[in-house]
Design an enzyme around this catalytic site. Structure first.
Site, PDB file in Angstrom:
ATOM      1  N   CYS A   7      47.642  67.645  19.585  1.00  0.00           N
ATOM      2  CA  CYS A   7      49.029  67.991  19.916  1.00  0.00           C
ATOM      3  C   CYS A   7      49.593  67.029  20.961  1.00  0.00           C
ATOM      4  CB  CYS A   7      49.109  69.425  20.445  1.00  0.00           C
ATOM      5  SG  CYS A   7      48.473  70.652  19.290  1.00  0.00           S
TER       6      CYS A   7
HETATM    7  C1  BEZ Z   1      44.459  69.724  18.922  1.00  0.00           C
HETATM    8  O1  BEZ Z   1      45.674  69.655  19.077  1.00  0.00           O
HETATM    9  O2  BEZ Z   1      43.721  68.848  19.314  1.00  0.00           O
HETATM   10  C2  BEZ Z   1      43.848  70.890  18.205  1.00  0.00           C
HETATM   11  C3  BEZ Z   1      44.405  72.152  18.347  1.00  0.00           C
HETATM   12  C4  BEZ Z   1      43.792  73.217  17.692  1.00  0.00           C
HETATM   13  C5  BEZ Z   1      42.670  73.005  16.917  1.00  0.00           C
HETATM   14  C6  BEZ Z   1      42.154  71.739  16.762  1.00  0.00           C
HETATM   15  C7  BEZ Z   1      42.723  70.656  17.425  1.00  0.00           C
END
Ligand code: BEZ
Length: 220
Positions: free
Chosen positions: A45
């Protein structure tokens, strides 16, 4: 309730990093890219929200307002944004919706329990100035999106509206368009430049410079 292409994007009022937003009022006459992500302080994210900020001028050129959402609080968003800015050498200049009670995420069906937990997945809604949903995409939590592709889709939607036409695979601005199957070839020759009939059902052409279409067209 599932949202379909052509539906009116549901309206809502929510707290964001830019204050309280009434979605339809905030959207105004712009196109909108509403995109959700699973959680603040997560790596994928952090890269995605930074990329959207880096593309700020590209959204503006197309009359698009981006707006992000996760089921975290405004306070968490505000604490996380400096990391996004620092990591991506950019400035997040669009609102991030806080949705701790999941009201907006549920309204837009952004929670897919099969994806591990009850946070939002990576949904994208492209919404036009008439507030119609023109594109939906859903990516899993593990996969970062390609926002250059979302820009390309906005270009294709805007060109299809202007020319009342369709666009072929991988189409980019300046390339030949597709005459919709609903338009007979003779009518297409009156409407478009340089119509080429490859097969009776596959005609390519160029949109006239002065074309100002009536908006979204179906191809069936
Ligand atoms: C991420 O944004 O890195 C992420 C968020 C939830 C699950 C897996 C990755």
């Amino acid at each position: 309730m599932a949202l379909h292409l052509g539906d009116t994007a549901p309206d809502f009022t929510a707290e964001t990093t830019a204050g309280t937003v009434n979605f339809h009022e905030w959207a105004g006459d712009s196109w909108v890219v509403l995109f959700s992500h699973p959680a603040d302080f997560t790596p994928v994210c952090t890269t995605e929200l930074g990329r959207v900020a880096q593309l700020s001028a590209k959204w503006a050129e197309r009359g698009v307002k981006p707006i992000a959402l996760s089921v975290d609080s405004v306070e968490d968003h505000a604490t996380w944004v400096p990391d996004i800015n620092e990591y991506n050498h950019t400035t997040v200049d669009y609102p991030i919706i806080a949705d701790p009670d999941k009201a907006v995420a549920e309204l837009y069906d952004m929670i897919h329990p099969g994806e591990g937990d009850t946070s939002s997945v990576r949904s994208v809604f492209v919404i036009d100035p008439a507030k119609k949903i023109r594109l939906t995409m859903t990516y899993p939590k593990s996969t970062g999106r390609n926002f250059d592709e979302i820009l390309r889709v906005v270009d294709a939607l805007q060109e299809a509206d202007r020319g009342e036409c369709a666009t072929p695979v991988d189409w980019k601005v300046g390339e030949r368009i597709i005459v919709p199957p609903t338009v007979p070839t003779e009518a297409a020759r009156a409407k478009f430049d340089d119509v080429q009939e490859v097969y009776p059902y596959l005609r390519t052409a160029r949109i006239r410079e002065d074309a100002v279409g009536a908006g979204a067209v179906g191809c069936n």
